[in-house]
Design an enzyme around this catalytic site. Structure first.
Site, mmCIF file in Angstrom:
data_model
loop_
_atom_site.group_PDB
_atom_site.id
_atom_site.type_symbol
_atom_site.label_atom_id
_atom_site.label_comp_id
_atom_site.label_asym_id
_atom_site.label_seq_id
_atom_site.Cartn_x
_atom_site.Cartn_y
_atom_site.Cartn_z
ATOM 1 N N LYS A 107 0.859 -1.190 0.000
ATOM 2 C CA LYS A 107 0.000 0.000 0.000
ATOM 3 C C LYS A 107 0.884 1.224 0.000
ATOM 4 C CE LYS A 107 -4.472 0.812 0.297
ATOM 5 N NZ LYS A 107 -5.519 -0.152 -0.088
HETATM 6 N N1 GLU Z 1 -7.088 0.132 -3.374
HETATM 7 C C1 GLU Z 1 -7.872 -1.016 -3.704
HETATM 8 C C2 GLU Z 1 -7.961 -1.952 -2.513
HETATM 9 O O1 GLU Z 1 -7.829 -1.541 -1.381
HETATM 10 C C3 GLU Z 1 -7.418 -1.675 -4.982
HETATM 11 C C4 GLU Z 1 -6.029 -2.202 -4.992
HETATM 12 C C5 GLU Z 1 -5.575 -2.701 -6.338
HETATM 13 O O2 GLU Z 1 -6.377 -2.743 -7.265
HETATM 14 O O3 GLU Z 1 -4.395 -3.060 -6.455
HETATM 15 O O4 GLU Z 1 -8.266 -3.090 -2.656
#
Ligand code: GLU
Length: 425
Positions: free
Chosen positions: A114
């Site tokens: 993240k």
């Molecule tokens: N931010 C989204 C999540 O928390 C998508 C992450 C992604 O598609 O890599 O799942």
């Protein structure tokens, strides 16, 4: 082994501790050995950067940015980049670990990561956000990569930011590398179905859970907290399947209409109204937006931020089912009460995994140099979401634990098994 109560968390909920308390319960239930436990509990890499950016008035502002890679045991790490004022390293660490478990639950070949930048995108011009995004990408050029770490949108970011990220990364590589990021605009190699994918997965999870609880969607009432990308599509798709969405909310407040809100109309209104529902006349503005969470509805979908269901309000929650569109909307302390009350939870790492699932499809398409139809994307992601739900449900019966812990068990088991085959130093 039965369900073990989580240790109470002192002070304000810390998202990393909140994640760890569930992780600990699941590893106990699984009987995970200490060695693997120690590997999985700590993020494998943390990068924090200072990003000096020239603002429109000529001044230079320095922003704090992070990228945490929790694990790459299952494959390259995957996870969004968040632009928000409360971004901090603990939150990014928790969100990165959640991505590891999320990818494992839906069985896609990614580890978890993240990123985040502490900023207020609502108060910045497009040019300022572009320069910030490019600065962040440059700083993370050694971290990102289509085979290493693949960012995506999260709170405060969307296809526009992903396009800048892709362009900046591609410039530094001297060639177009569209598979370095997902959630891109369609013309840059984005996937059909990606924008609505998280909301769609929430809908699939909600319907699967309603079937178990024998709630008829045509008679179901639903409240959705958050009317961004996740909440609005979840509400729209559930309404299309016959559910009555009695309440929705965003930063302008919570809105209620006992006969059901016309979600299509609400989305249209929001799109022409600076992105908020302020002044929407298809429902009544509630006095206290927090009351949405304790409405007498069948299904509650928290699709905004962390820790909105906590010790202070969990006793008043009346829904029979909570489907977590957001990451971490329920504090760990509230879990025990939710279980006592017999409320079923389709937990975040399961219910909102539709987004990363279609991100995976986007990456696959980019690498193949090919485009799938919307039907193929939806059909495959629906199947993955339904299979994941069934797997978690079966684990909850087998281990006699709530759905949340069952989801962690499924995920940790998969990552631990893979780790054992791969081995360490
Ligand atoms: N931010 C989204 C999540 O928390 C998508 C992450 C992604 O598609 O890599 O799942």
């Amino acid at each position: 082994m039965g369900y073990i109560e989580p240790a109470p968390i002192k002070d304000k909920a810390n998202p990393f501790e909140s994640m760890m308390s569930r992780f600990n319960i699941a590893t106990e239930a699984l009987g995970l050995d200490e060695e693997v436990y120690n590997v999985l509990k700590s993020p494998s890499k943390q990068v924090s950067v200072s990003l000096p950016v020239t603002m429109d008035d000529g001044s230079i502002k320095v922003f704090e940015g992070h990228r945490v890679i929790h694990s790459n045991i299952l494959g390259p790490s995957k996870g969004g980049v968040r632009y928000a004022m409360d971004v901090n390293i603990d939150e990014v660490k928790a969100l990165a670990a959640w991505m590891t478990w999320k990818c494992a639950v839906v069985d896609i070949p990614y580890g978890g990561a993240k990123g985040g930048i502490r900023c207020n995108p609502r108060e910045m011009s497009a040019g300022e956000i572009e320069r910030l995004t490019r600065a962040y990408t440059q700083s993370m050029a050694g971290v990102f990569g289509p085979d290493r770490d693949i960012p995506a949108p999260d709170m405060g970011t969307g296809p526009r930011e992903m396009a800048w990220l892709m362009d900046e990364y591609s410039r530094s590589m001297g060639t177009t590398v569209n598979a370095v990021v997902t959630g891109k605009p369609l013309v840059l190699g984005g996937s059909l179905g990606r924008v609505e994918a998280t909301g769609r997965g929430v809908m699939v999870s909600a319907l699967a859970a309603m079937e178990k609880l024998k709630i008829n969607p045509y008679h179901a009432t639903i409240a959705v907290q958050g009317f961004g990308n996740v909440g609005s599509y979840a509400a729209l798709l559930m309404a299309e399947r016959g559910c009555t969405i009695v309440s929705v909310s965003d930063i302008s407040g919570a809105y209620y209409n006992e006969n059901g809100i016309d979600i299509k109309k609400a989305i249209g209104y929001r799109n022409n109204n600076n992105g908020t529902l302020e002044g929407f006349d298809g429902a009544e503005l509630m006095k206290d937006p927090n009351d949405l969470l304790t409405l007498d509805v069948d299904v509650l979908v928290p699709a905004a931020i962390e820790d909105v269901i906590h010790l202070g309000n969990v006793n008043d929650v009346k829904a029979k089912l909570i489907v977590e569109g957001a990451n971490g909307p329920t504090s760990a302390e509230a879990d025990a009460i939710i279980n006592e009350k017999g409320i079923m939870v389709a937990p975040d790492i399961l219910a909102n995994a539709g987004g990363v699932t279609v991100s995976y499809f986007e990456w696959v398409q980019n690498r193949l140099g090919y485009k799938w139809t919307r039907e193929r994307v939806n059909r495959r992601s629906d199947r993955i979401m339904k299979d994941a739900f069934d797997k978690v449900y079966q684990a909850s019966l087998k281990y006699k634990v709530p759905m949340r812990i069952a989801a962690y068990i499924v995920a940790i088991d998969k990552v631990a098994e893979t780790y054992k085959f791969r081995g360490g130093f």
